[in-house]
Design a protein around this motif. Structure first.
Motif, PDB file in Angstrom:
ATOM      1  N   LYS A 113       0.842  -1.186   0.000  1.00 28.37           N
ATOM      2  CA  LYS A 113       0.000   0.000   0.000  1.00 28.37           C
ATOM      3  C   LYS A 113       0.879   1.239   0.000  1.00 28.37           C
ATOM      4  CE  LYS A 113      -4.070  -1.981   2.244  1.00 28.37           C
ATOM      5  NZ  LYS A 113      -5.009  -1.886   3.399  1.00 28.37           N
ATOM      6  N   GLU A 114       0.708   2.063  -1.054  1.00 33.25           N
ATOM      7  CA  GLU A 114       1.529   3.260  -1.192  1.00 33.25           C
ATOM      8  C   GLU A 114       0.689   4.394  -1.766  1.00 33.25           C
ATOM      9  OE1 GLU A 114       5.880   2.265  -2.547  1.00 33.25           O
ATOM     10  OE2 GLU A 114       4.506   1.019  -3.693  1.00 33.25           O
ATOM     11  N   ASN A 115       1.099   5.607  -1.461  1.00 29.49           N
ATOM     12  CA  ASN A 115       0.524   6.774  -2.110  1.00 29.49           C
ATOM     13  C   ASN A 115       0.813   6.687  -3.606  1.00 29.49           C
ATOM     14  OD1 ASN A 115       0.079   9.441  -3.170  1.00 29.49           O
ATOM     15  ND2 ASN A 115       0.268  10.257  -1.089  1.00 29.49           N
ATOM     16  N   ILE A 116      -0.199   6.922  -4.429  1.00 32.93           N
ATOM     17  CA  ILE A 116      -0.037   6.785  -5.873  1.00 32.93           C
ATOM     18  C   ILE A 116       1.074   7.688  -6.400  1.00 32.93           C
ATOM     19  CG2 ILE A 116      -1.753   8.553  -6.468  1.00 32.93           C
ATOM     20  CD1 ILE A 116      -2.669   6.675  -8.740  1.00 32.93           C
ATOM     21  N   ARG A 117       1.342   8.793  -5.684  1.00 35.00           N
ATOM     22  CA  ARG A 117       2.377   9.731  -6.111  1.00 35.00           C
ATOM     23  C   ARG A 117       3.778   9.140  -5.963  1.00 35.00           C
ATOM     24  NH1 ARG A 117       1.543  13.827  -2.442  1.00 35.00           N
ATOM     25  NH2 ARG A 117       3.242  12.970  -1.188  1.00 35.00           N
ATOM     26  N   ASP A 118       3.944   8.145  -5.075  1.00 35.80           N
ATOM     27  CA  ASP A 118       5.267   7.586  -4.797  1.00 35.80           C
ATOM     28  C   ASP A 118       5.568   6.327  -5.594  1.00 35.80           C
ATOM     29  OD1 ASP A 118       5.577   9.600  -2.895  1.00 35.80           O
ATOM     30  OD2 ASP A 118       4.681   8.370  -1.300  1.00 35.80           O
ATOM     31  N   VAL A 119       4.642   5.897  -6.439  1.00 38.93           N
ATOM     32  CA  VAL A 119       4.812   4.645  -7.175  1.00 38.93           C
ATOM     33  C   VAL A 119       5.455   4.934  -8.535  1.00 38.93           C
ATOM     34  CG1 VAL A 119       3.621   2.679  -8.202  1.00 38.93           C
ATOM     35  CG2 VAL A 119       2.833   3.615  -6.028  1.00 38.93           C
ATOM     36  N   PRO A 120       6.583   4.288  -8.869  1.00 42.49           N
ATOM     37  CA  PRO A 120       7.281   4.571 -10.132  1.00 42.49           C
ATOM     38  C   PRO A 120       6.679   3.818 -11.329  1.00 42.49           C
ATOM     39  CG  PRO A 120       8.516   2.961  -8.889  1.00 42.49           C
ATOM     40  CD  PRO A 120       7.342   3.336  -8.029  1.00 42.49           C
ATOM     41  N   VAL A 121       5.379   3.907 -11.481  1.00 38.48           N
ATOM     42  CA  VAL A 121       4.650   3.253 -12.565  1.00 38.48           C
ATOM     43  C   VAL A 121       3.526   4.189 -12.983  1.00 38.48           C
ATOM     44  CG1 VAL A 121       3.181   1.286 -13.195  1.00 38.48           C
ATOM     45  CG2 VAL A 121       5.152   0.917 -11.712  1.00 38.48           C
ATOM     46  N   SER A 122       3.220   4.199 -14.258  1.00 38.22           N
ATOM     47  CA  SER A 122       2.056   4.928 -14.742  1.00 38.22           C
ATOM     48  C   SER A 122       0.818   4.116 -14.356  1.00 38.22           C
ATOM     49  CB  SER A 122       2.115   5.106 -16.263  1.00 38.22           C
ATOM     50  OG  SER A 122       0.965   5.764 -16.740  1.00 38.22           O
ATOM     51  N   VAL A 123       0.073   4.607 -13.361  1.00 36.95           N
ATOM     52  CA  VAL A 123      -1.053   3.852 -12.813  1.00 36.95           C
ATOM     53  C   VAL A 123      -2.243   4.786 -12.621  1.00 36.95           C
ATOM     54  CG1 VAL A 123      -0.133   4.175 -10.475  1.00 36.95           C
ATOM     55  CG2 VAL A 123      -1.840   2.402 -10.885  1.00 36.95           C
ATOM     56  N   SER A 124      -3.442   4.275 -12.931  1.00 37.52           N
ATOM     57  CA  SER A 124      -4.686   5.008 -12.710  1.00 37.52           C
ATOM     58  C   SER A 124      -5.590   4.187 -11.809  1.00 37.52           C
ATOM     59  CB  SER A 124      -5.415   5.270 -14.036  1.00 37.52           C
ATOM     60  OG  SER A 124      -4.645   6.070 -14.904  1.00 37.52           O
ATOM     61  N   MET A 125      -6.445   4.891 -11.078  1.00 35.55           N
ATOM     62  CA  MET A 125      -7.417   4.198 -10.234  1.00 35.55           C
ATOM     63  C   MET A 125      -8.821   4.701 -10.553  1.00 35.55           C
ATOM     64  SD  MET A 125      -7.961   4.058  -6.099  1.00 35.55           S
ATOM     65  CE  MET A 125      -6.726   2.803  -5.763  1.00 35.55           C
ATOM     66  N   LEU A 126      -9.746   3.743 -10.690  1.00 34.11           N
ATOM     67  CA  LEU A 126     -11.165   4.047 -10.780  1.00 34.11           C
ATOM     68  C   LEU A 126     -11.794   3.656  -9.453  1.00 34.11           C
ATOM     69  CD1 LEU A 126     -11.874   2.679 -14.352  1.00 34.11           C
ATOM     70  CD2 LEU A 126     -12.161   5.052 -13.639  1.00 34.11           C
ATOM     71  N   THR A 127     -12.427   4.620  -8.784  1.00 30.51           N
ATOM     72  CA  THR A 127     -13.009   4.371  -7.474  1.00 30.51           C
ATOM     73  C   THR A 127     -14.386   3.733  -7.613  1.00 30.51           C
ATOM     74  OG1 THR A 127     -14.032   6.556  -7.395  1.00 30.51           O
ATOM     75  CG2 THR A 127     -11.783   6.347  -6.525  1.00 30.51           C
ATOM     76  N   ALA A 128     -14.907   3.253  -6.489  1.00 33.66           N
ATOM     77  CA  ALA A 128     -16.229   2.625  -6.486  1.00 33.66           C
ATOM     78  C   ALA A 128     -17.298   3.596  -6.965  1.00 33.66           C
ATOM     79  CB  ALA A 128     -16.552   2.121  -5.082  1.00 33.66           C
ATOM     80  N   GLN A 129     -17.160   4.884  -6.618  1.00 37.19           N
ATOM     81  CA  GLN A 129     -18.160   5.866  -7.031  1.00 37.19           C
ATOM     82  C   GLN A 129     -18.189   6.036  -8.542  1.00 37.19           C
ATOM     83  OE1 GLN A 129     -15.892   6.292  -4.633  1.00 37.19           O
ATOM     84  NE2 GLN A 129     -17.166   6.413  -2.777  1.00 37.19           N
ATOM     85  N   LYS A 130     -17.024   6.107  -9.187  1.00 36.29           N
ATOM     86  CA  LYS A 130     -16.981   6.232 -10.641  1.00 36.29           C
ATOM     87  C   LYS A 130     -17.487   4.967 -11.320  1.00 36.29           C
ATOM     88  CE  LYS A 130     -13.327   9.701 -11.101  1.00 36.29           C
ATOM     89  NZ  LYS A 130     -11.986  10.017 -11.678  1.00 36.29           N
ATOM     90  N   LEU A 131     -17.140   3.820 -10.758  1.00 40.05           N
ATOM     91  CA  LEU A 131     -17.597   2.562 -11.338  1.00 40.05           C
ATOM     92  C   LEU A 131     -19.115   2.455 -11.270  1.00 40.05           C
ATOM     93  CD1 LEU A 131     -14.869   0.223  -9.835  1.00 40.05           C
ATOM     94  CD2 LEU A 131     -15.090   0.860 -12.232  1.00 40.05           C
ATOM     95  N   ASP A 132     -19.698   2.925 -10.179  1.00 35.57           N
ATOM     96  CA  ASP A 132     -21.152   2.868 -10.042  1.00 35.57           C
ATOM     97  C   ASP A 132     -21.834   3.671 -11.137  1.00 35.57           C
ATOM     98  OD1 ASP A 132     -23.646   2.240  -8.562  1.00 35.57           O
ATOM     99  OD2 ASP A 132     -23.668   4.396  -8.211  1.00 35.57           O
ATOM    100  N   VAL A 133     -21.254   4.794 -11.515  1.00 27.66           N
ATOM    101  CA  VAL A 133     -21.844   5.637 -12.560  1.00 27.66           C
ATOM    102  C   VAL A 133     -21.823   4.932 -13.906  1.00 27.66           C
ATOM    103  CG1 VAL A 133     -21.512   7.754 -13.893  1.00 27.66           C
ATOM    104  CG2 VAL A 133     -21.355   7.814 -11.401  1.00 27.66           C
ATOM    105  N   ILE A 134     -20.692   4.333 -14.277  1.00 34.40           N
ATOM    106  CA  ILE A 134     -20.568   3.817 -15.644  1.00 34.40           C
ATOM    107  C   ILE A 134     -21.227   2.456 -15.844  1.00 34.40           C
ATOM    108  CG2 ILE A 134     -18.455   5.112 -16.073  1.00 34.40           C
ATOM    109  CD1 ILE A 134     -16.847   2.598 -15.677  1.00 34.40           C
ATOM    110  N   VAL A 135     -21.565   1.745 -14.741  1.00 34.08           N
ATOM    111  CA  VAL A 135     -22.227   0.449 -14.900  1.00 34.08           C
ATOM    112  C   VAL A 135     -23.655   0.456 -14.369  1.00 34.08           C
ATOM    113  CG1 VAL A 135     -20.023  -0.766 -14.787  1.00 34.08           C
ATOM    114  CG2 VAL A 135     -21.400  -0.538 -12.714  1.00 34.08           C
ATOM    115  N   SER A 136     -24.169   1.627 -13.996  1.00 28.34           N
ATOM    116  CA  SER A 136     -25.491   1.697 -13.372  1.00 28.34           C
ATOM    117  C   SER A 136     -26.604   1.238 -14.294  1.00 28.34           C
ATOM    118  CB  SER A 136     -25.774   3.125 -12.898  1.00 28.34           C
ATOM    119  OG  SER A 136     -25.664   4.043 -13.977  1.00 28.34           O
ATOM    120  N   GLY A 137     -26.392   1.305 -15.605  1.00 28.95           N
ATOM    121  CA  GLY A 137     -27.403   0.862 -16.555  1.00 28.95           C
ATOM    122  C   GLY A 137     -27.195  -0.552 -17.056  1.00 28.95           C
TER     123      GLY A 137
END
Length: 741
Positions: free
Chosen positions: A57-81
């Motif tokens: 577990k690390e702060n995304i700013r400290d990770v030496p990889v190009s990484v994105s996160m989709l949170t539960a709230q965003k996922l709920d929006v795009i799969v709600s239908g």
């Protein structure tokens, strides 16, 4: 109307302007000092994003990889239908997801690097990992999204720490976990266009001071809404029924040991993908005049069903100076059958059925076992490490059928079996040179073996060979460094290698069993990550360059509906990714992401067969095959853009909000060769949602729309003998209610 102080107004105006310009301006200590001069309200600060891209577990700013996160709230929006996993396409930079099988066989691409192979033994360079267990067979990758804590997208090779076959990257799902604290959960239901119903929920129950259970469930339904004008039946195609369940049990007797057990299953039935023959206008990539996606001319059965289940056990021991982990996984495909009419024409087209083709593909059984043991240090000093071993075993049995389209009687049956065994040892070291500079290095050795045999060839005269045995081993490594320029700004650089084991495709009456040799990648990446304006905004920017040697490519179509594997000597890729999010005002939060992905096949000797009725733009060799040297990879858009905005209005008893999300991708090639008709046009899709939340977030009601502009685009094709395509999901409007307890 919300009143703000002069200082607050000044801060909002300054933040809006600087947020828009932050990607282009140099990032230094002056900005941090300036932002610190004003006190930003805690309510309009971005939450710290914690990821496990490096298995810690690390702060995304400290990770030496190009990484994105989709949170539960965003996922709920795009799969709600009721949307499936393909809706992740374009939601973060450099990620594409598509399928010619609808909901059941998704194919993932990161930075343009993926695999279009549709045979049931296909492997992919993008690895999908669900709750720390790799989902290797493509059928397993479509497990629906529900009760998920977050999704991480890791770009570039990740082979020294994750699973297997990860040269392009990892899409990592993490379910919401059981808790010992209290009884809690949620329920959500939506109804939308075409009687699309999405119902899901979860309940967390502490069973004692040491045991807790979390049960999650999903139900999805869509009516058939595409009329079959051949039979005259109304609403006979493109519907689905899906349900999935997950039970997790947590055992945490003390602070030293805990165990998490997971059992899950999925059941899907409905229509197979609807294909439209002669849907593409000759000499262009437009749909023909009068095209109606709600009508198809289909003279054969079109259906699909799938049943999967699995279980896992994740154990951890927190000892003095070290943490130990054991991850055991089992995944099973009990049944899969996709029976499609791939010559179904668009009504009014001439001819409506250019030729009769009725096929089916399926799985009688896939059993996958995996085991990982890992140790992780807990040193207070500058040096920390991880090390482990990994084992993978898969036994896959599948088949393909053809039918007489006039009588629908089985014409041929080809069944094959593949056994795959792999094991690996891996390790990584982190060393803090000083308070600002961290070095990381990883090493992995992999041994992979596959045995492939034809089990049944009923009315199929195969071309030899009809079996294959391959084995390959490889060392992979990566080296990276992170430099903290300030407490809020980090720079990183990374070089990494990756490996994908050889792949095998079944034989047919015209093509023998083909084996693609192992492919390898060397990737270079550098970037900057920063929190801005006292965490009112966040930016990440990366550039990369990679070269794949012996890339496994899939030749499909041409003169027949047969999959054949080849290797390209080299494939080159380079590009950049940007992610920017923040509060423009305390009420308006926005995000912007984009990527530039350039891919190019570099092999002057490579050529493939082409369609007969399309306009091929590649040069031809003496055999009239297309020379694909210099072409972009299939399904690899050069440009992608994603943007979101959420505006909230506080009310006496709650909050009213409006949320919108948009994604854009530039044109793509559907196949290895380039042709006018099979170059997918640029695609823009947008969503809109307006909702009301009350009782401190306990309840929410919302109206939503997906693909609100009703954009219709061909997203994939079948290229032999006719201009057959399939299109993106239809426009949808609906309402949703969600409650928490």
């Amino acid at each position: 109307m919300i009143k703000m102080s002069k200082m607050h107004k000044r801060l909002c105006a300054k933040s809006a302007a600087m947020l828009a310009l932050s990607a282009a301006l140099p990032i230094g200590t002056a900005y941090a000092d300036e932002a610190a001069a004003d006190a930003t309200p805690a309510a309009s600060q971005l939450e710290t994003v914690t990821v496990t891209a490096q298995r810690r577990k690390e702060n995304i700013r400290d990770v030496p990889v190009s990484v994105s996160m989709l949170t539960a709230q965003k996922l709920d929006v795009i799969v709600s239908g009721g949307q499936d996993i393909r809706m992740l396409a374009g939601k973060v930079p450099s990620l594409n997801v598509e399928s010619s099988n609808g909901r059941t066989f998704p194919r993932f691409y990161i930075r343009g690097y993926g695999n279009t192979d549709f045979n049931i033994f296909a492997s992919q360079p993008v690895s999908l990992i669900y709750d720390d267990v790799v989902q290797e067979n493509p059928i397993l990758k479509g497990y629906p999204i529900f009760d998920v804590a977050n999704v991480e997208v890791l770009r570039g090779p990740q082979g020294t720490l994750f699973g297997r076959n990860t040269p392009a990257g990892v899409v990592k799902f993490e379910s919401a976990k059981p808790s010992l604290e209290k009884v809690e959960g949620y329920y959500s239901g939506s109804v939308a266009t075409h009687n699309t119903i999405n119902a899901e929920g979860a309940v967390n129950v502490p069973l004692s001071k040491e045991w807790a259970l979390r049960f999650s469930t999903l139900r999805q339904h869509r009516d058939d809404y595409v009329d079959n004008t051949f039979t005259g039946q109304k609403d006979s195609l493109d519907g689905y029924n899906e349900h999935a369940e997950r039970v997790q049990v947590l055992y945490a007797p003390n602070t030293t040991f805990n165990a998490l057990f997971n059992v899950h299953q999925r059941n899907t039935t409905g229509s197979a993908r609807v294909f439209y023959a002669n849907a593409i206008r000759p000499g262009s990539n437009d749909l023909v005049d009068g095209f109606d996606p709600n009508k198809s001319f289909t003279n054969a059965p079109n259906f699909q069903n799938l049943r999967t289940n699995g279980a896992s056990a994740r154990l951890s021991w927190d000892l003095d100076g070290v943490k130990l982990y054991s991850i055991t996984g089992f995944e099973h495909v009990g049944k899969y059958l996709s029976h499609g009419d791939i010559d179904g024409g668009a009504p009014g087209m001439t001819p409506a059925i250019p030729f009769n083709v009725e096929t089916a593909g399926g799985i009688t059984s896939v059993k996958q076992y995996s085991q990982e043991f890992r140790a992780e240090s807990k040193n207070a000093g500058p040096l920390n490490w991880q090390a482990g071993v990994y084992y993978f075993n898969e036994d896959a049995n599948g088949f393909s059928d053809t039918f007489d389209s006039n009588t629908h009687v089985l014409a041929s049956h080809l069944a094959s079996r593949q056994k795959n065994t792999a094991w690996a040892t891996f390790g990584s070291v982190n060393y803090a040179v000083n308070d600002a500079f961290m070095l990381r290095a990883g090493l992995r050795y992999t041994k992979d073996k596959k045995d492939f045999d034809t089990v049944v060839a009923d009315r199929v005269v195969q071309v030899n060979p009809t079996s294959a045995d391959v084995s390959k081993s490889k060392f992979n490594w990566d080296l990276s460094g992170t430099y903290k320029y300030t407490k809020d700004v980090s720079f990183y650089g990374r070089v990494a290698t990756g490996f994908r084991a050889p792949s095998i495709a079944p034989a047919s009456s015209s093509v023998p069993v083909t084996v693609a040799d192992a492919e390898t990648i060397t990737s270079y990446e550098a970037g900057v990550k920063a929190d801005l304006f006292d965490r009112r905004a966040r930016v990440a920017f990366s550039v990369y360059d990679y070269q794949v040697k012996n890339q496994q490519l899939t030749v499909v179509g041409g003169n027949s509906n047969v999959t054949r594997l080849i290797n390209a000597a080299k494939t080159n890729g380079r590009g950049a990714e940007l992610e920017l999010e923040g509060f423009v005002t305390p009420s308006l939060k926005m995000s912007l992401g984009g990527s530039y992905n350039f891919t190019e096949i570099d092999d002057p000797t490579l050529s493939v067969a082409t369609c007969r009725s399309c306009t091929v733009t590649d040069p031809r060799n003496a055999a009239r095959n297309a020379i694909i040297n210099g072409n972009a990879l299939p399904q690899a858009p050069k440009w992608t853009v994603t943007a979101t905005g959420r505006y909230s209005i506080p009310m006496e008893n709650g909050e009213f909000y409006v949320y919108t999300d948009w994604s854009y991708r530039s044109k793509i090639n559907f196949f290895l060769y380039e042709s006018t008709e099979f170059t997918g046009k640029a695609l823009v899709e947008g969503g809109l949602r307006a909702g009301y939340i009350w009782q401190d977030g306990k309840y929410e009601v919302a109206a939503f729309g997906r693909n609100i502009t009703d954009t219709k685009r061909v997203t994939g094709a079948i290229d032999f003998n006719n201009l057959t395509g399939f299109i993106n999901e239809p426009r949808q409007f609906g309402v949703q209610f969600k409650g928490n307890f």
